[in-house]
Design an enzyme around this catalytic site. Sequence first.
Site, short mmCIF file in Angstrom:
data_model
loop_
_atom_site.label_atom_id
_atom_site.label_comp_id
_atom_site.label_asym_id
_atom_site.label_seq_id
_atom_site.Cartn_x
_atom_site.Cartn_y
_atom_site.Cartn_z
N ASP A 136 56.48 -53.66 2.86
CA ASP A 136 55.06 -53.36 3.01
C ASP A 136 54.94 -52.18 3.98
OD1 ASP A 136 52.18 -53.87 2.94
OD2 ASP A 136 52.44 -54.64 4.97
N ASP A 183 51.48 -51.00 5.91
CA ASP A 183 50.55 -51.07 7.03
C ASP A 183 50.84 -52.26 7.94
OD1 ASP A 183 49.16 -48.82 6.08
OD2 ASP A 183 48.07 -50.06 4.65
#
Length: 230
Positions: free
Chosen positions: A13, A15
């Site tokens: 991922d 953020d």
Amino acid sequence: MTVPRPLRLTLFDLDHTLLDGDSDVLWCEFLMREGVLDRAEFEPRNQRMAREYQAGTVSAQDFCEFYVATLGGRTRAEWEPLRRRFMDEAIAPRLGAAAHELVARHAAAGDLVLLTTATNRFLTELTAVHLGFAHLIATECELDDAGRFTGRVTGTLNMREGKVTRLRDWLARQRIEWHECETMFYSDSTNDLPLLRAVRKPVAVNPDMRLAAEAAELGWPVLHLRDLAS
């Protein structure tokens, strides 16, 4: 793509996982600072959307379209100077040495590394390159016949269950079978639980409170990226 079997597929991922912050929120702050968005009108909406995302209460459609709407009415070429400055000024300083080191370590070990993010492709393409990713799955933006962003999304959103769907579709295009992969996923967010539960080796990174509780219950490893640099 010719790949070894079994394939170590390591997913990241972006953020609050590799990036110290949220790409969409930072983009909006950048546009407000540049005068493209009116701060008095937009900032409260931006902050509310960020809170709802962290709480997991906003729909994937509303979340993705809220931020993609900021691109509406311009072409990629018209946005490009601002996108480059955004990368240099707002994103690159928030991609720490530990994040670079983690991705590089997996790549050096021969893993197929892939960045998967709910943020749209236009905002994250440069980030992926900066971190050394050759492969990116992101939410896609709709363009009109003149090549302008419409402010809407298209296709399956790369968020929550959509991350699993988009990954499986990507693997199918590469002619890679899911069962042939040793899958690992690094993420900070409860919103990524569908993919975390789907892989063989989930890792909670800088986890939010709900993900930390889930990781503790299921015995998932927890990583704080700053630990790598210590």
